[in-house]
Enzyme design. Structure first.
Site, mmCIF file in Angstrom:
data_model
loop_
_atom_site.group_PDB
_atom_site.id
_atom_site.type_symbol
_atom_site.label_atom_id
_atom_site.label_comp_id
_atom_site.label_asym_id
_atom_site.label_seq_id
_atom_site.Cartn_x
_atom_site.Cartn_y
_atom_site.Cartn_z
ATOM 1 N N CYS A 133 8.294 -6.768 -15.781
ATOM 2 C CA CYS A 133 7.258 -7.397 -14.931
ATOM 3 C C CYS A 133 5.999 -7.759 -15.714
ATOM 4 O O CYS A 133 5.209 -8.580 -15.268
ATOM 5 C CB CYS A 133 6.871 -6.468 -13.797
HETATM 6 N N1 CO8 Z 1 15.343 -0.312 6.148
HETATM 7 C C1 CO8 Z 1 15.057 0.766 6.900
HETATM 8 N N2 CO8 Z 1 14.775 1.974 6.361
HETATM 9 C C2 CO8 Z 1 14.777 2.094 5.035
HETATM 10 C C3 CO8 Z 1 15.055 0.996 4.190
HETATM 11 C C4 CO8 Z 1 15.355 -0.237 4.802
HETATM 12 N N3 CO8 Z 1 15.629 -1.326 4.068
HETATM 13 N N4 CO8 Z 1 14.971 1.397 2.908
HETATM 14 C C5 CO8 Z 1 14.654 2.692 2.930
HETATM 15 N N5 CO8 Z 1 14.533 3.131 4.195
HETATM 16 C C6 CO8 Z 1 14.202 4.470 4.687
HETATM 17 C C7 CO8 Z 1 14.534 5.517 3.654
HETATM 18 O O1 CO8 Z 1 15.869 5.915 3.752
HETATM 19 C C8 CO8 Z 1 13.557 6.622 4.004
HETATM 20 O O2 CO8 Z 1 14.093 7.361 5.071
HETATM 21 P P1 CO8 Z 1 13.816 8.936 5.186
HETATM 22 O O3 CO8 Z 1 12.348 9.066 5.310
HETATM 23 O O4 CO8 Z 1 14.584 9.321 6.375
HETATM 24 O O5 CO8 Z 1 14.325 9.523 3.908
HETATM 25 C C9 CO8 Z 1 12.339 5.880 4.518
HETATM 26 O O6 CO8 Z 1 12.815 4.587 4.896
HETATM 27 C C10 CO8 Z 1 11.252 5.740 3.479
HETATM 28 O O7 CO8 Z 1 11.844 5.252 2.248
HETATM 29 P P2 CO8 Z 1 11.068 5.166 0.898
HETATM 30 O O8 CO8 Z 1 10.379 6.456 0.631
HETATM 31 O O9 CO8 Z 1 11.989 4.648 -0.156
HETATM 32 O O10 CO8 Z 1 10.003 4.019 1.274
HETATM 33 P P3 CO8 Z 1 8.641 3.673 0.612
HETATM 34 O O11 CO8 Z 1 7.607 3.794 1.654
HETATM 35 O O12 CO8 Z 1 8.414 4.378 -0.686
HETATM 36 O O13 CO8 Z 1 8.817 2.124 0.274
HETATM 37 C C11 CO8 Z 1 9.234 0.712 -1.658
HETATM 38 C C12 CO8 Z 1 9.827 1.675 -0.635
HETATM 39 C C13 CO8 Z 1 8.819 -0.535 -0.925
HETATM 40 C C14 CO8 Z 1 10.320 0.385 -2.667
HETATM 41 C C15 CO8 Z 1 8.009 1.326 -2.353
HETATM 42 O O14 CO8 Z 1 8.291 2.627 -2.798
HETATM 43 C C16 CO8 Z 1 7.509 0.527 -3.541
HETATM 44 O O15 CO8 Z 1 7.252 -0.654 -3.465
HETATM 45 N N6 CO8 Z 1 7.309 1.166 -4.700
HETATM 46 C C17 CO8 Z 1 6.825 0.505 -5.899
HETATM 47 C C18 CO8 Z 1 7.971 -0.151 -6.558
HETATM 48 C C19 CO8 Z 1 7.575 -1.080 -7.668
HETATM 49 O O16 CO8 Z 1 6.506 -1.584 -7.794
HETATM 50 N N7 CO8 Z 1 8.536 -1.341 -8.486
HETATM 51 C C20 CO8 Z 1 8.385 -2.260 -9.521
HETATM 52 C C21 CO8 Z 1 9.702 -2.772 -9.777
HETATM 53 S S1 CO8 Z 1 9.723 -4.304 -10.493
HETATM 54 C C22 CO8 Z 1 9.778 -4.274 -12.180
HETATM 55 O O17 CO8 Z 1 9.241 -3.507 -12.865
HETATM 56 C C23 CO8 Z 1 10.535 -5.392 -12.790
HETATM 57 C C24 CO8 Z 1 11.922 -5.135 -12.995
HETATM 58 C C25 CO8 Z 1 12.548 -6.376 -13.464
HETATM 59 C C26 CO8 Z 1 13.018 -7.312 -12.407
HETATM 60 C C27 CO8 Z 1 14.428 -7.192 -12.086
HETATM 61 C C28 CO8 Z 1 14.950 -8.164 -11.119
HETATM 62 C C29 CO8 Z 1 15.962 -7.624 -10.152
#
Ligand code: CO8
Length: 373
Positions: A156
């Site tokens: 990224c």
């Molecule tokens: N629908 C409904 N519920 C869901 C879903 C969904 N789609 N997904 C997860 N849940 C549930 C989970 O199971 C969990 O349930 P429970 O509480 O019962 O365990 C609950 O929702 C909460 O889940 P999370 O804790 O996972 O949710 P978050 O509030 O943490 O949100 C995010 C998830 C949005 C992923 C968040 O953590 C986030 O954005 N984090 C930062 C990530 C980030 O910035 N990453 C950077 C990556 S990009 C990068 O570096 C480049 C890589 C290269 C690119 C590659 C291309 C592919």
């Protein structure tokens, strides 16, 4: 030593957009089929049923409402769930080259420049479609640029790392102008069958022309006051796809050959690192943070950006101070912060200060401090 400016920016937006509702409908159709197919094993407790995704969760957790993609049909087909991007012959431009050239032409036009004014091309992005010949050299040829070109990948943060490399070359007199292009087809590496991450990414390409200050005449030039980069190894965002996969058959088709992450950990660990790096960089440049009018932050998650801006400013950022584009583009990896910049800098008055910052896998963080000329 010369001074370096960003004299033009460009953006290529793919033709198709997928809303959260459309994405979730396809995902839930897949889940329904999967659970029906494995009903007996699930009933017997030998397998776990897959849980449905939800558009409300996606928007609340990430701020994303829709994403642009290079191919919509393949992604939304529950039997496929990946883009369909046909192979091209070696005589045709590659799809990454095509996207890059589109964005690059716009950056050149905005800078009032011709390809003959440029001495180098850097393609800086997360996912290169082949190892060689470099996409950057293909872009160089497609645009008719003399000089040199190379590819680089810092996930990224590729664009800000590329801008530092370009600024160094311009400052040292190695090039009059360098194009930094970030074509991202993130959907090619996204596991659309993974509920935790199927909504995160979109596709786009950006371009930035970094030019010698004394030669530049674009209307909306941004002086580069400084660049600062940081990396710290982490497995929390990882992709094990690579040329050695064919030498280890046991790994073929496994989920780790696509994007995988520990989203919560990334959130927790990266936000303070980004705020600290930006604060440190501004202090080194003797720029009080209150004087920064705009933060063009990496576009991965709305809450992340709100938290980083709050840590820096000691208050919530006004919407125009930290522009959001992830609502309609999602995370476009290295292109994200540059899209925010491209769409939100022309209104700034002369002398206004801004910070371009990327962050992501590696971990990697980049900060570029800019002043409107
Ligand atoms: N629908 C409904 N519920 C869901 C879903 C969904 N789609 N997904 C997860 N849940 C549930 C989970 O199971 C969990 O349930 P429970 O509480 O019962 O365990 C609950 O929702 C909460 O889940 P999370 O804790 O996972 O949710 P978050 O509030 O943490 O949100 C995010 C998830 C949005 C992923 C968040 O953590 C986030 O954005 N984090 C930062 C990530 C980030 O910035 N990453 C950077 C990556 S990009 C990068 O570096 C480049 C890589 C290269 C690119 C590659 C291309 C592919």
């Amino acid at each position: 030593m010369h001074n370096a400016v960003i004299s033009g920016t460009g953006l290529y937006t793919p033709p198709h957009s997928i809303s959260n509702d459309e994405l979730v409908a396809a995902f839930n159709a897949y889940v329904g089929q999967y659970n029906a197919e494995h009903a007996a094993a699930i009933e017997a407790g030998q397998m776990q049923a897959l849980a449905e995704s939800s558009a409300a969760f996606i928007e609340k957790a990430s701020g994303i409402q829709s994403r642009y993609v290079m191919d919509k049909t393949g992604i939304l087909d529950p039997a496929r769930m990946k883009p369909r991007l046909p192979e091209r012959s070696n005589d045709e431009p590659s799809i990454l080259c095509e996207m890059a050239v589109n964005a690059a032409r716009q950056a050149l036009q905005r800078a009032g420049r011709e390809p003959g004014d440029v001495d180098a091309v850097i393609v800086a992005c997360s996912n290169l479609q082949r190892p060689y010949p470099a996409i950057a050299i293909e872009v160089q040829q497609a645009l008719g640029i003399q000089g040199f070109a190379f590819d680089m990948n810092v996930a990224c943060s590729s664009a800000t790392f590329g801008i530092q490399a370009a600024a160094n070359a311009v400052q040292l007199g190695q090039a009059r102008a360098v194009l930094v292009v970030s074509p991202e087809i993130c959907t090619g590496h996204l596991n659309f069958r993974d509920r935790d991450s199927h909504f995160i990414f979109g596709d786009a390409a950006t371009a930035v022309l970094v030019e010698r200050d004394s030669l530049a005449h674009g209307e909306h030039r941004l002086e580069i006051l400084g660049t600062k980069l940081l990396t710290q190894f982490s497995n929390n965002i990882r992709n094990n796809f690579g040329f050695l996969n064919r030498a280890a058959e046991e790994g073929e088709g496994q989920p780790d050959k696509l994007f995988v992450q520990e989203g919560r950990k990334v959130f927790r660990e990266v936000c303070p690192m980004v705020a600290d790096l930006i604060a440190q960089h501004l202090a080194e440049l003797q720029v009080p943070v209150e004087q920064v009018q705009r933060f063009w932050l990496h576009q991965a998650n709305l809450s992340m950006n709100q938290l980083i801006a709050k840590k820096l400013l000691g208050r919530d950022a006004e919407p125009q101070e930290a522009p959001v584009i992830l609502d309609r583009y999602a995370n476009t990896s290295s292109a994200g912060s540059v899209i925010a910049l491209h769409l939100n800098h022309e209104d700034l008055p002369a002398g206004a200060l801004g910070v371009l910052s990327s962050f992501g896998a590696g971990y990697s963080i980049g900060c570029v401090v800019l002043r409107k000329a």
